[in-house]
Design a protein around this motif. Structure first.
Motif, mmCIF file in Angstrom:
data_model
loop_
_atom_site.group_PDB
_atom_site.id
_atom_site.type_symbol
_atom_site.label_atom_id
_atom_site.label_comp_id
_atom_site.label_asym_id
_atom_site.label_seq_id
_atom_site.Cartn_x
_atom_site.Cartn_y
_atom_site.Cartn_z
ATOM 1 N N LEU A 1 49.145 36.436 38.551
ATOM 2 C CA LEU A 1 48.653 35.186 38.062
ATOM 3 C C LEU A 1 46.970 35.192 38.202
ATOM 4 O O LEU A 1 46.386 35.373 39.251
ATOM 5 N N LEU A 2 46.487 34.916 37.175
ATOM 6 C CA LEU A 2 44.988 35.474 36.782
ATOM 7 C C LEU A 2 44.157 33.964 36.480
ATOM 8 O O LEU A 2 44.420 33.684 35.345
ATOM 9 N N TYR A 3 43.506 33.490 37.237
ATOM 10 C CA TYR A 3 42.870 32.583 36.938
ATOM 11 C C TYR A 3 41.449 32.422 37.213
ATOM 12 O O TYR A 3 40.711 32.942 38.309
ATOM 13 N N THR A 4 40.393 31.952 36.298
ATOM 14 C CA THR A 4 38.958 31.958 36.238
ATOM 15 C C THR A 4 38.707 30.641 36.536
ATOM 16 O O THR A 4 39.470 29.709 36.666
ATOM 17 N N PRO A 5 37.331 30.256 37.155
ATOM 18 C CA PRO A 5 37.122 29.147 37.425
ATOM 19 C C PRO A 5 37.624 27.890 36.644
ATOM 20 O O PRO A 5 37.306 27.934 35.474
ATOM 21 N N GLY A 6 38.535 26.942 37.268
ATOM 22 C CA GLY A 6 38.655 25.626 36.725
ATOM 23 C C GLY A 6 40.126 25.925 35.575
ATOM 24 O O GLY A 6 40.485 24.784 35.308
ATOM 25 N N GLN A 7 40.782 27.024 35.716
ATOM 26 C CA GLN A 7 42.034 27.083 34.992
ATOM 27 C C GLN A 7 43.124 26.801 35.882
ATOM 28 O O GLN A 7 43.031 26.646 37.221
ATOM 29 N N THR A 8 44.135 26.371 35.367
ATOM 30 C CA THR A 8 45.276 25.614 35.975
ATOM 31 C C THR A 8 46.483 26.140 35.412
ATOM 32 O O THR A 8 46.793 26.714 34.466
ATOM 33 N N THR A 9 47.681 25.868 36.166
ATOM 34 C CA THR A 9 49.239 25.955 35.716
ATOM 35 C C THR A 9 49.519 24.567 36.277
ATOM 36 O O THR A 9 49.471 24.233 37.220
ATOM 37 N N PRO A 10 50.122 23.745 35.074
ATOM 38 C CA PRO A 10 50.612 22.243 35.210
ATOM 39 C C PRO A 10 51.637 22.312 36.433
ATOM 40 O O PRO A 10 52.462 23.266 36.519
ATOM 41 N N VAL A 11 51.820 21.261 37.149
ATOM 42 C CA VAL A 11 53.018 21.030 38.189
ATOM 43 C C VAL A 11 54.211 21.068 37.346
ATOM 44 O O VAL A 11 54.555 20.498 36.266
ATOM 45 N N HIS A 12 55.156 22.047 37.755
ATOM 46 C CA HIS A 12 56.538 22.179 37.414
ATOM 47 C C HIS A 12 57.404 22.590 38.400
ATOM 48 O O HIS A 12 57.201 22.821 39.396
ATOM 49 N N LYS A 13 58.800 22.698 38.022
ATOM 50 C CA LYS A 13 59.761 23.278 39.046
ATOM 51 C C LYS A 13 60.834 24.083 38.404
ATOM 52 O O LYS A 13 60.859 24.136 37.061
ATOM 53 N N HIS A 14 61.649 24.943 39.121
ATOM 54 C CA HIS A 14 62.546 25.944 38.358
ATOM 55 C C HIS A 14 63.950 25.572 39.139
ATOM 56 O O HIS A 14 63.939 25.355 40.469
ATOM 57 N N SER A 15 64.873 25.396 38.547
ATOM 58 C CA SER A 15 66.154 25.135 39.389
ATOM 59 C C SER A 15 66.961 26.215 39.514
ATOM 60 O O SER A 15 67.587 26.060 40.322
ATOM 61 N N ASP A 16 66.375 27.573 39.076
ATOM 62 C CA ASP A 16 67.078 28.556 39.454
ATOM 63 C C ASP A 16 66.279 29.951 40.097
ATOM 64 O O ASP A 16 66.644 30.779 40.026
ATOM 65 N N ILE A 17 65.093 29.617 40.271
ATOM 66 C CA ILE A 17 64.175 30.456 40.856
ATOM 67 C C ILE A 17 63.476 30.336 41.930
ATOM 68 O O ILE A 17 62.888 29.005 41.921
ATOM 69 N N ASP A 18 63.643 31.153 43.082
ATOM 70 C CA ASP A 18 62.733 31.117 44.297
ATOM 71 C C ASP A 18 61.495 31.714 43.992
ATOM 72 O O ASP A 18 61.576 33.011 43.227
ATOM 73 N N GLU A 19 60.196 31.326 44.680
ATOM 74 C CA GLU A 19 59.279 32.195 44.270
ATOM 75 C C GLU A 19 58.265 32.309 45.725
ATOM 76 O O GLU A 19 58.227 31.507 46.355
ATOM 77 N N ILE A 20 57.768 33.356 45.641
ATOM 78 C CA ILE A 20 56.586 33.639 46.583
ATOM 79 C C ILE A 20 55.336 34.050 45.904
ATOM 80 O O ILE A 20 55.252 34.831 44.868
ATOM 81 N N PHE A 21 54.248 33.312 46.402
ATOM 82 C CA PHE A 21 53.076 33.693 45.952
ATOM 83 C C PHE A 21 51.962 34.139 47.221
ATOM 84 O O PHE A 21 51.935 33.886 48.316
ATOM 85 N N TYR A 22 51.364 35.335 46.753
ATOM 86 C CA TYR A 22 50.597 36.196 47.655
ATOM 87 C C TYR A 22 49.207 36.184 47.095
ATOM 88 O O TYR A 22 49.094 36.678 46.176
#
Length: 110
Positions: free
Chosen positions: A33-54
Motif C-alpha cells: 500500500l503506497l501513500y503520498t502525503p494526504g492520501q487515504t483509504t476510506p474506513v471499510h471492513k471485510h467479512s471474509d478476510i483477515d489482514e496484517i499490515f506491516y
C-alpha cells in the motif's frame, strides 16, 4: 520460490493511494500500500478476510473500529475479518505498508 525486490514496484500515484500486488496464491494475497502525503483509504471492513499490515517506511494513521492509531516504521497491525479499518498519510513523507490478506472462507474450505 519467488523473490521480488520491492524497489522495482514502488510506484506512487499522484491522485490516490496505490496497491501493488506482490504474491497471490490460494487464500493468501500480499501487496504494497503506497501513500503520498494526504492520501487515504476510506474506513471499510471485510467479512471474509483477515489482514496484517506491516509498516515498511514512513508513518500514518490507521483507524481501527473508530480508534485512530499512529503507526510508524516496523509497527505491525492485525485486523481480523469484521473489524473496520482505514488509512491516512497525515505526514509529509511517503508511507509504505505491506498488506497480507488471508481469505478466511478459503481457509475454511481446506
Amino acid at each position: 520460490m519467488e523473490k521480488i525486490n520491492i524497489d522495482g514496484i514502488m510506484e506512487f500515484a499522484t491522485e490516490r493511494s496505490a496497491r501493488k500486488a506482490i504474491f497471490k496464491e490460494g487464500h493468501f494475497d500480499t501487496g504494497l500500500l503506497l501513500y503520498t502525503p494526504g492520501q487515504t483509504t476510506p474506513v471499510h471492513k471485510h467479512s471474509d478476510i483477515d489482514e496484517i499490515f506491516y509498516v515498511i517506511s514512513g508513518e500514518g494513521t490507521i483507524t481501527i473500529n473508530d480508534k485512530e492509531v499512529l503507526v510508524k516504521e516496523k509497527d505491525i497491525i492485525f485486523s481480523p475479518n469484521g473489524e473496520t479499518h482505514g488509512f491516512i498519510n497525515n505526514s509529509s513523507d511517503n508511507w509504505v505498508v505491506l498488506q497480507i490478506k488471508i481469505d478466511t472462507l478459503k481457509n475454511d474450505e481446506a
